[in-house]
Scaffold this active site. Structure first.
Site, PDB file in Angstrom:
ATOM      1  N   GLY A  62       0.925  -1.171   0.093  1.00  0.00           N
ATOM      2  CA  GLY A  62      -0.069  -0.046  -0.055  1.00  0.00           C
ATOM      3  C   GLY A  62       0.978   1.336   0.200  1.00  0.00           C
ATOM      4  O   GLY A  62       1.894   1.243   0.736  1.00  0.00           O
ATOM      5  N   ALA A  63       0.701   2.104  -0.913  1.00  0.00           N
ATOM      6  CA  ALA A  63       1.574   3.283  -1.150  1.00  0.00           C
ATOM      7  C   ALA A  63       2.182   4.038   0.080  1.00  0.00           C
ATOM      8  O   ALA A  63       3.170   4.102   0.035  1.00  0.00           O
ATOM      9  CB  ALA A  63       0.694   4.106  -2.120  1.00  0.00           C
ATOM     10  N   ASP A 252      -1.649   4.635  -6.124  1.00  0.00           N
ATOM     11  CA  ASP A 252      -0.331   4.512  -6.156  1.00  0.00           C
ATOM     12  C   ASP A 252       0.605   5.582  -6.733  1.00  0.00           C
ATOM     13  O   ASP A 252       1.586   6.052  -6.177  1.00  0.00           O
ATOM     14  CB  ASP A 252       0.345   3.299  -6.798  1.00  0.00           C
ATOM     15  CG  ASP A 252       0.000   2.190  -5.576  1.00  0.00           C
ATOM     16  OD1 ASP A 252      -1.410   1.608  -6.011  1.00  0.00           O
ATOM     17  OD2 ASP A 252       0.518   1.731  -4.849  1.00  0.00           O
ATOM     18  N   ASN A 262      -3.213   2.537 -10.307  1.00  0.00           N
ATOM     19  CA  ASN A 262      -3.569   1.667  -8.886  1.00  0.00           C
ATOM     20  C   ASN A 262      -3.452   0.047  -9.277  1.00  0.00           C
ATOM     21  O   ASN A 262      -3.318  -0.235 -10.230  1.00  0.00           O
ATOM     22  CB  ASN A 262      -5.218   2.234  -8.548  1.00  0.00           C
ATOM     23  CG  ASN A 262      -5.331   1.687  -7.064  1.00  0.00           C
ATOM     24  OD1 ASN A 262      -4.542   1.813  -6.135  1.00  0.00           O
ATOM     25  ND2 ASN A 262      -6.389   0.958  -6.853  1.00  0.00           N
TER      26      ASN A 262
HETATM   27  O1  MRU Z   1       0.734  -4.169  -4.465  1.00  0.00           O
HETATM   28  P1  MRU Z   1      -0.099  -3.314  -3.415  1.00  0.00           P
HETATM   29  O2  MRU Z   1      -0.804  -4.315  -2.563  1.00  0.00           O
HETATM   30  O3  MRU Z   1       1.001  -2.499  -2.752  1.00  0.00           O
HETATM   31  O4  MRU Z   1      -0.939  -2.239  -4.134  1.00  0.00           O
HETATM   32  C1  MRU Z   1      -1.582  -1.430  -3.270  1.00  0.00           C
HETATM   33  C2  MRU Z   1      -2.735  -0.632  -4.062  1.00  0.00           C
HETATM   34  O5  MRU Z   1      -3.011  -0.559  -5.078  1.00  0.00           O
HETATM   35  C3  MRU Z   1      -3.548   0.218  -3.043  1.00  0.00           C
HETATM   36  O6  MRU Z   1      -4.747   0.600  -3.601  1.00  0.00           O
HETATM   37  C4  MRU Z   1      -2.504   1.649  -3.023  1.00  0.00           C
HETATM   38  O7  MRU Z   1      -1.517   1.546  -2.843  1.00  0.00           O
HETATM   39  C5  MRU Z   1      -3.474   2.552  -2.147  1.00  0.00           C
HETATM   40  S1  MRU Z   1      -3.304   2.200  -0.483  1.00  0.00           S
HETATM   41  C6  MRU Z   1      -3.880   3.495   0.248  1.00  0.00           C
END
Ligand code: MRU
Length: 360
Positions: A62-63, A252, A262
C-alpha cells in the site's frame, strides 16, 4: 436510502500496521500482510535489508505504508552503515530503499524528504551519529503521524460524496493496513460508520495476490462493516443489478493530468462504472501525486513474478511453462474519474487545471 443510527456502536481500535519500538537503537515492527487473514503475525526489522525485503515481498504494502516503512528503514540503514556519518550515507541508504518497488510515488516522496532534511542538517553543522539517528527517527515518526492525519481528513471529505449511496465497490486494499491508520478509500467507509451510516461494501478479491479478499474483507469484518466479497469478474454484474452506486479506490501515483495508477484491475472497474453511469472516485493523500509527470504514460508499472499468476497458495493452477504477463498496476485515465478525494478536499472535475488549483 440513508440510514442514521443516533447512537453508533463504539468502533474497535484502528489497526496498527507498523510501529517503531524504543529509541533509535530500537527496531521496526510490522504486520506481515502476506499471512493475513489466517494469521496476524508481525515481523521485527532490525536491519534495512529486512525492511527492503518486507516491501519487496508485500509484507508491508500500500503506497503510504511503503513510504512510512522506508522512512523507518532509513534509521536502520544509517545505524548499520560503516561509512562516515554524513548526508552521503543517508543518500546511499535512501537509494537502496528506493529500489524496492517502482510504482507508488509515496516511497520516493518520503525518501526525498529525508534526503532534503539531512542536507539541511549537515549544511548547518556536523552531527554525531546519535543525533543523526534521533533526527531520522523523528522525521519517520512525523511522516507516520502526518499520514494518519491525512487519512482521517480524506474520510471526512469523502463521506460527503456518499449521500444517497447504500452500496459501494472497492478494489485492492486502501485501508489501515496500507496506511498509518484509517486508510484512504476505507477511511471513507470507516468515517461513514463513525457517523452512524450503514454502508454495504462490495470487495473485489483482486487477483493475483488477493489484497481485496485477504485484507479489505478482513479489515471491514474487524469493524463490523457489511462487506460482500466478489471475484473481480463479477463487478460489472453487481453494478448492473444496482447493488452499488459508487466505487472508491486508492492510488499509487497520480500524474499532473489526473491519470491514476492503482492495483491492476482498477482500470476495468472505472470502465464498468462509466458503462453503468456510476461515479468512480479515487481517494489519495497529496503524497500520492506526482506533479512532475504530465500523464499516466510516464508512470513506471511494476512487473511481478509469473508464479503469482500460475499458482495460488502453493498450488499450481496453470500449466508449467505457460507464458505469463503480470503487471501489478494499471493506469485509469483521468476522464473516467469522477473525483479525487485528498486531505484538502475533493478535486472535481479531475483535470490538469483543477489539480493545479487544488495544490496551488
Ligand atoms: O501491490 P500493493 O498491494 O502495494 O498495491 C496497493 C494498491 O494498489 C493500493 O490501492 C494503493 O497503494 C493505495 S493504498 C492507500
Amino acid at each position: 436510502m440513508n440510514q442514521t443510527n443516533p447512537s453508533p456502536l463504539p468502533t474497535p481500535p484502528a489497526i496498527e500496521t507498523m510501529r517503531w519500538e524504543g529509541t533509535p537503537e530500537g527496531f521496526l515492527r510490522l504486520i506481515d500482510q502476506t499471512r493475513l487473514p489466517d494469521k496476524l503475525e508481525e515481523i521485527e526489522c532490525h536491519d534495512v535489508a529486512t525492511v527492503w525485503n518486507a516491501i519487496k515481498r508485500l509484507s508491508v504494502r500500500g503506497a503510504p505504508a511503503i513510504a512510512i516503512a522506508a522512512a523507518y528503514g532509513v534509521v536502520l540503514g544509517v545505524r548499520e552503515a560503516t561509512e562516515p556519518c554524513d548526508a552521503t550515507t543517508v543518500n546511499k541508504v535512501c537509494d537502496y530503499l528506493a529500489t524496492s518497488r517502482p510504482t507508488a510515488v509515496n516511497l520516493f516522496w518520503a525518501l526525498d524528504r529525508i534526503r532534503a532534511q539531512s542536507q539541511l542538517w549537515f549544511a548547518s553543522k556536523n552531527l554525531d551519529r546519535a543525533t543523526l539517528l534521533q533526527r531520522l527517527l523523528d522525521e519517520a515518526r512525523a511522516i507516520h503521524e502526518e499520514d494518519r492525519q491525512m487519512c482521517r481528513a480524506i474520510g471526512r471529505h469523502g463521506v460527503a460524496l456518499l449521500e444517497n449511496i447504500t452500496g459501494v465497490l472497492t478494489h485492492c486494499n486502501a485501508g489501515g493496513l496500507a496506511t498509518a491508520e484509517y486508510g484512504t478509500a476505507l477511511s471513507v467507509f470507516f468515517t461513514a460508520q463513525d457517523q452512524g451510516r450503514d454502508l454495504h461494501v462490495f470487495v473485489d478479491e483482486t487477483r493475483p495476490l488477493l489484497q481485496g479478499a485477504r485484507l479489505t474483507a478482513w479489515e471491514l469484518q474487524q469493524r463490523s462493516i457489511k462487506a460482500t466479497l466478489i471475484c473481480d469478474s463479477m463487478a460489472a454484474q453487481v453494478m448492473r443489478e444496482g447493488k452499488v452506486q459508487a466505487a472508491i479506490v486508492g492510488a499509487d501515483r497520480i500524474a499532473a493530468n489526473g491519470d491514476t495508477a492503482n492495483k491492476i484491475g482498477t482500470y476495468s472497474v472505472a470502465l464498468h462504472c462509466r458503462a453503468h453511469q456510476i461515479p468512480f472516485y479515487v481517494a489519495a493523500p497529496s503524497t500520492t501525486f506526482d506533479l512532475s509527470i504530465e500523464s499516466g504514460a510516464e508512470i513506471p508499472i511494476e512487473q511481478r513474478a509469473a508464479d503469482e499468476v500460475t499458482s495460488l497458495y502453493g498450488r499450481q493452477t496453470a500449466p508449467h511453462g505457460v507464458d505469463v504477463y503480470n503487471p501489478a498496476f494499471d493506469v485509469t485515465p483521468a476522464e473516467l474519474i469522477a473525483g479525487i478525494i485528498t486531505e484538502r478536499g475533493v478535486i472535481q472535475p479531475v483535470s490538469r487545471d483543477t489539480i493545479a488549483t487544488h495544490f496551488a
